[in-house]
Design an enzyme around this catalytic site. Structure first.
Site, PDB file in Angstrom:
ATOM      1  N   LYS A 156      -0.358  12.854  -0.869  1.00 38.20           N
ATOM      2  CA  LYS A 156      -0.895  12.695  -2.223  1.00 38.20           C
ATOM      3  C   LYS A 156       0.221  12.489  -3.241  1.00 38.20           C
ATOM      4  CE  LYS A 156      -4.464  13.972  -5.250  1.00 38.20           C
ATOM      5  NZ  LYS A 156      -5.044  12.623  -5.138  1.00 38.20           N
ATOM      6  N   CYS A 209       8.228  16.156   0.873  1.00 39.06           N
ATOM      7  CA  CYS A 209       7.681  17.326   1.505  1.00 39.06           C
ATOM      8  C   CYS A 209       7.362  18.372   0.455  1.00 39.06           C
ATOM      9  CB  CYS A 209       8.716  17.906   2.447  1.00 39.06           C
ATOM     10  SG  CYS A 209       9.476  16.659   3.478  1.00 39.06           S
TER      11      CYS A 209
HETATM   12  C1  G6P Z   1       0.393   8.254  -3.668  1.00 33.54           C
HETATM   13  C2  G6P Z   1      -1.081   8.586  -3.580  1.00 33.54           C
HETATM   14  C3  G6P Z   1      -1.882   7.604  -4.426  1.00 33.54           C
HETATM   15  C4  G6P Z   1      -1.378   7.635  -5.866  1.00 33.54           C
HETATM   16  C5  G6P Z   1       0.120   7.312  -5.922  1.00 33.54           C
HETATM   17  C6  G6P Z   1       0.693   7.551  -7.315  1.00 33.54           C
HETATM   18  O1  G6P Z   1       0.659   7.066  -3.016  1.00 33.54           O
HETATM   19  O2  G6P Z   1      -1.519   8.542  -2.242  1.00 33.54           O
HETATM   20  O3  G6P Z   1      -3.246   7.987  -4.418  1.00 33.54           O
HETATM   21  O4  G6P Z   1      -2.094   6.719  -6.641  1.00 33.54           O
HETATM   22  O5  G6P Z   1       0.826   8.183  -5.033  1.00 33.54           O
HETATM   23  O6  G6P Z   1       0.636   8.921  -7.595  1.00 33.54           O
HETATM   24  P1  G6P Z   1       0.694   9.565  -9.028  1.00 33.54           P
HETATM   25  O7  G6P Z   1       0.669  11.040  -8.778  1.00 33.54           O
HETATM   26  O8  G6P Z   1       1.996   9.123  -9.636  1.00 33.54           O
HETATM   27  O9  G6P Z   1      -0.459   9.076  -9.785  1.00 33.54           O
END
Ligand code: G6P
Length: 570
Positions: free
Chosen positions: A565, A2
């Site tokens: 995200k 969160c």
């Molecule tokens: C989440 C997002 C993905 C991202 C992943 C890794 O699942 O929805 O789009 O690739 O996290 O995030 P990071 O911030 O570590 O690249």
């Protein structure tokens, strides 16, 4: 998982302002939200943050929360803030209490009544009737898992803040303080921040703050104020969605990255290059799109004669034997993905060197690294990684080029714009795919990670089941799923005859083959200058295709269901 924000200011501010700051963290989750103030008022709502919901009443101290549900369904009762039995303590929490069940049973036996199904509510009950500061060491001893917590008491203009595992930072504004999961929450108000270390506790009032290390007892801790610069969040401009705006920013963002690597980040680049040279092997650790970028990184480094591997962060410890000759490279857009942080914690204690590629400056991953590169993509708001994926790939290619992989980076990025010339064609293809049940994406070599990335985009945003595969593996099982009309996207850079054979094999079994190719073979034309630019441009075409399919289906493109995200829980 969160986003949390606490505000304590000298002068009264409107509750709506508190929610406006919270909205800046919405990318951390958007199931429900809530606000508590020091007058004892609590409001909770299901759904995305609507700043107007708290009204314009004036407040001096608030804590707010935007939720991505872990324990308990998406309901108003499970939304934060949570209170103790008396209603005089309110808390917001980011993280997961792993020994939640046993503590809940214990507290129930003591007579506590729970209003929600969450692990977080236990935190408020723990402090019921107690002196907060005195109870912090026993709290840390009892509560296992990860937590960043903000706590307020009715009638007191102060915020008690403490953290283990989950991120927390204090922003120092002109007339008060903002505590938040990250600097986004207050980067419009101040460029000065104090980052919490592990197991720290702070009391923040309107006239000052005090930090303590929690070590069985509280030990006062001297903290440094860090001045930070961050590209302020931009609006969608004329775009309907952030995702499209961010795809369209790729040519500019990639130029910005190269300029920065050649100029202001030169020292960091040299430092990483020397870490790579001194290591026996490189191990990338990453999740989601960042993992797919790392799969390309392995291949770039291999061409420079460097042995590299990539491990998905959540399984890192099960797949590696790290020693002091290994350089671990963490790749993370947010720098806050809990799986990545966990993996780094495991090796940092053993003295292994860590380098990182991050987009968000001052993030936890960056601060845990011996050397880091910022991928300079600017803030990415849409949940789907687009421009950040491309800049991660380019940063890796750049490092490999300095280590001996012969490639001209400027000629790679110079052709990205030509993908947009295909937009109308991509839109037409998207229309034909909107009703698909499954889509297969096939690639080999550099195109294989891109196939996986395109499939991930399709799943996240269009809700169509998609598989990104090594084309050569198809015949070992998955081929049996190809039926009349099954969509199969084949990524075919110039000269890749093997992928053409695979395309014929699936076409012969009735597949609807869609070529992404730099030769005129129908499908979508990728006007690349070589294999590196082909892989980036095919990824861009896949991003556009995903966007238009989701639009055709009327889906919430920037905030797909169930996702966030930044995933700050395990
Ligand atoms: C989440 C997002 C993905 C991202 C992943 C890794 O699942 O929805 O789009 O690739 O996290 O995030 P990071 O911030 O570590 O690249």
């Amino acid at each position: 998982m969160c986003g949390i924000v606490g505000m304590v200011f000298k002068n009264p501010f409107s509750a709506r302002d508190a929610l406006t700051s919270l909205k800046r963290l919405e990318y951390r989750g958007y199931d429900s939200f809530g606000i508590a103030d020091s007058n004892g008022r609590i409001q909770k709502f299901v759904g995305e943050i609507d700043e107007t919901k708290a009204g314009d009443r004036l407040v001096n101290t608030t804590i707010t929360h935007t939720r991505w549900a872990t324990h308990g369904n998406v309901t108003e009762a499970n939304a934060h803030p949570h209170t103790d039995c008396t209603g005089s303590i309110a808390i917001v929490h980011n993280g997961i209490i792993s020994n939640f069940s046993e503590i809940r049973e214990e507290m129930k036996a003591e007579g506590h009544r729970f209003a929600s199904e969450t692990d977080s509510e236990l935190i408020a009950h723990f402090f019921e009737g107690k002196n907060i500061a005195d109870s912090i060491p026993p709290f840390f001893a009892k509560f296992k898992g990860e937590y960043a917590v903000l706590l307020i008491k009715k009638g007191e203009d102060a915020i008690y803040a403490f953290k283990r595992g989950s991120p927390l930072v204090l922003g120092i504004a002109q007339d008060g303080y903002v505590l938040a999961s990250d600097i986004y929450a207050f980067s419009d108000r101040t460029g000065n921040a104090v980052f919490f270390n592990e197991d720290e506790f702070a009391v923040v009032g309107k006239n000052g703050y005090e930090f303590y290390k929690v070590n069985g007892k509280l030990e006062p801790s001297e903290k440094q104020v860090t001045a930070f610069k961050w590209m302020a969040e931009e609006t969608k401009k004329d775009y309907e969605h952030y995702m499209m705006k961010e795809i369209k920013e790729i040519p500019e963002a990639s130029r910005r990255l190269l300029d920065s690597l050649e100029a202001e980040q030169r020292e960091s680049v040299e430092s990483i290059v020397s870490l790579v040279r001194n290591a026996k092997r490189i191990v990338f650790v990453a999740s989601g799109s960042s993992y797919h970028a790392s799969l390309l990184g392995i291949q770039f480094l291999r061409r420079a004669g460097v042995e590299a591997h990539a491990i998905v962060a959540s399984e890192f410890k099960n797949f590696t034997l790290i020693d002091e000759n290994t350089l671990v490279v963490a790749v993370s857009q947010s720098g806050e993905t809990m799986d990545v942080i966990e993996a780094l914690h495991g090796i940092k204690a053993r003295g292994v060197k860590i380098a990182s590629l991050v987009n968000v400056p001052y993030s936890t991953v960056q601060r845990m690294s011996h050397s880091h590169i910022n991928i300079c993509a600017g803030q990415e708001v849409a949940v789907a990684a687009t421009k950040t994926f491309v800049n991660q790939v380019l940063a890796m290619a750049y490092i490999a080029s300095l280590l001996g992989y012969a490639m001209d980076m400027r000629s790679v990025t110079g052709v990205f714009n030509s993908v947009f010339a295909q937009e109308a064609r991509i839109k037409d293809v998207a229309k034909t795919l909107a009703t698909a049940r499954d889509i297969y994406v096939l690639g080999r070599g550099f195109s294989y990670p891109v196939a996986r990335e395109i499939a991930l985009k399709l799943k996240e945003i269009t809700y169509i089941h998609a598989e990104g595969m090594m084309a050569g593996e198809l015949k070992h099982g998955t081929l049996s799923l190809i039926e009349q009309g099954t969509p199969v996207i084949c990524l075919a850079p110039k000269g890749d005859n093997d992928i053409m054979s695979t395309a014929h094999e699936v076409a012969g079994r009735g597949a609807n083959v869609i070529m992404f190719s730099d030769e005129a073979r129908g499908g979508i034309k990728i006007d690349s200058t070589g294999k590196v630019s082909f892989s980036v441009m095919a990824a861009m075409a896949g991003q556009l295709l995903t966007y238009y399919i989701a639009r055709e289906k009327g889906l919430p493109i920037d905030k797909p269901r169930n996702l966030a995200k930044s995933v700050t829980v395990k």
